[in-house]
Design a protein around this motif. Structure first.
Motif, short mmCIF file in Angstrom:
data_model
loop_
_atom_site.label_atom_id
_atom_site.label_comp_id
_atom_site.label_asym_id
_atom_site.label_seq_id
_atom_site.Cartn_x
_atom_site.Cartn_y
_atom_site.Cartn_z
N ILE A 186 16.87 17.67 30.55
CA ILE A 186 17.52 18.83 29.93
C ILE A 186 19.01 18.75 30.25
O ILE A 186 19.40 18.76 31.42
CB ILE A 186 16.92 20.16 30.46
N ALA A 187 19.80 18.64 29.19
CA ALA A 187 21.25 18.57 29.36
C ALA A 187 21.82 19.96 29.53
O ALA A 187 21.50 20.87 28.77
CB ALA A 187 21.88 17.88 28.15
N ALA A 188 22.65 20.12 30.56
CA ALA A 188 23.28 21.40 30.82
C ALA A 188 24.64 21.16 31.46
O ALA A 188 24.84 20.13 32.12
CB ALA A 188 22.41 22.25 31.74
N LYS A 189 25.55 22.09 31.28
CA LYS A 189 26.85 21.97 31.92
C LYS A 189 26.70 22.30 33.40
O LYS A 189 26.13 23.32 33.77
CB LYS A 189 27.86 22.91 31.29
N VAL A 190 27.22 21.41 34.24
CA VAL A 190 27.10 21.56 35.68
C VAL A 190 28.48 21.80 36.27
O VAL A 190 29.42 21.06 35.98
CB VAL A 190 26.45 20.32 36.31
N GLY A 191 28.57 22.80 37.11
CA GLY A 191 29.84 23.11 37.77
C GLY A 191 29.89 22.47 39.14
O GLY A 191 29.16 21.53 39.46
N ALA A 199 10.39 24.61 26.93
CA ALA A 199 9.39 24.41 25.87
C ALA A 199 9.99 23.64 24.70
O ALA A 199 9.35 22.73 24.15
CB ALA A 199 8.85 25.76 25.40
N ASP A 200 11.23 23.97 24.32
CA ASP A 200 11.90 23.26 23.22
C ASP A 200 12.15 21.80 23.59
O ASP A 200 11.99 20.90 22.75
CB ASP A 200 13.22 23.95 22.85
N SER A 201 12.55 21.53 24.83
CA SER A 201 12.81 20.16 25.26
C SER A 201 11.53 19.33 25.31
O SER A 201 11.54 18.17 24.93
CB SER A 201 13.47 20.16 26.65
N VAL A 202 10.44 19.92 25.76
CA VAL A 202 9.16 19.21 25.79
C VAL A 202 8.73 18.85 24.37
O VAL A 202 8.29 17.73 24.11
CB VAL A 202 8.07 20.04 26.51
N GLU A 203 8.89 19.79 23.45
CA GLU A 203 8.52 19.52 22.06
C GLU A 203 9.39 18.42 21.46
O GLU A 203 8.89 17.53 20.77
CB GLU A 203 8.62 20.78 21.22
N ALA A 204 10.70 18.46 21.75
CA ALA A 204 11.61 17.47 21.18
C ALA A 204 11.40 16.07 21.78
O ALA A 204 11.43 15.08 21.05
CB ALA A 204 13.05 17.91 21.40
N GLN A 205 11.16 16.00 23.08
CA GLN A 205 11.09 14.70 23.75
C GLN A 205 9.68 14.11 23.81
O GLN A 205 9.52 12.90 23.75
CB GLN A 205 11.66 14.80 25.16
N LEU A 206 8.67 14.96 23.95
CA LEU A 206 7.30 14.46 24.07
C LEU A 206 6.48 14.70 22.82
O LEU A 206 5.36 14.18 22.70
CB LEU A 206 6.60 15.11 25.27
N GLY A 207 6.97 15.52 21.90
CA GLY A 207 6.25 15.79 20.67
C GLY A 207 5.04 16.68 20.85
O GLY A 207 4.13 16.69 20.03
N VAL A 208 5.03 17.47 21.92
CA VAL A 208 3.92 18.37 22.19
C VAL A 208 4.44 19.80 22.19
O VAL A 208 5.36 20.13 22.93
CB VAL A 208 3.27 18.05 23.57
#
Length: 168
Positions: free
Chosen positions: A79-84, A99-108
């Motif tokens: 998960i890409a996020a801005k880190v300080g 949930a969105d990242s799992v769907e995008a990367q794993l297709g589930v």
């Protein structure tokens, strides 16, 4: 008050279970939503007639949940996020983002409500998140939260630079 559950109710039981609930809970939620019916003699008789069908559906749900667990177990999701400074995120990583990242990367496709996150993730690094799939079937997902790796642009070939200098 005894009721018969018509679908799964987290913390109480599954389809066909006879459970004890508060009268107000049934009157205000379970009854109007169609999640449960009163445990009368007639309804209990109908339940006995439907036990075979309920058992088949339950076996199918367990098989599907086990297959989903095997496909997700110990998978890594970035998960890409801005880190300080000091690894603290600007904002946080919520269940919906996971949930969105799992769907995008794993297709589930997973339901964000079934993620056992506790509090949103606010620190970069490795995190383990549990997904409650069905009853006691749970899968663990390994998250890596951090800056997106910088994509370096390919350098121009030296021959092209020399040609540009000659043209000037």
């Amino acid at each position: 008050m005894k009721v018969i559950l018509l679908s799964e109710l987290k913390g109480k039981g599954g389809e066909g279970d006879v459970v004890e609930v508060a009268r107000g809970f049934f009157n205000n939620y379970l009854g109007p939503q169609g999640i449960a019916v009163l445990a009368t003699k007639g309804n209990l008789k109908q339940l006995e007639d439907r036990k075979g069908a309920i058992a088949r559906r339950e076996a199918e749900r367990i098989a599907n949940a086990t297959a989903l667990k095997e496909s997700l177990e110990n998978k890594k999701v970035f998960i890409a996020a801005k880190v300080g400074d000091e690894g603290v995120l600007f904002g946080s990583v919520t269940a919906q983002i996971i949930a969105d990242s799992v769907e995008a990367q794993l297709g589930v496709e997973i339901d964000r409500k079934r993620l056992e996150l506790g509090n949103p993730i606010k620190v970069a690094g490795e995190h383990v998140v549990t997904l409650s799939i069905y009853r006691d079937i749970k899968a663990t997902i390994n998250l890596t939260v951090g800056e997106a790796p910088a994509v370096e642009e390919p350098a121009e070939a030296p021959a092209e630079e020399a040609a540009e200098e000659i043209a000037e």
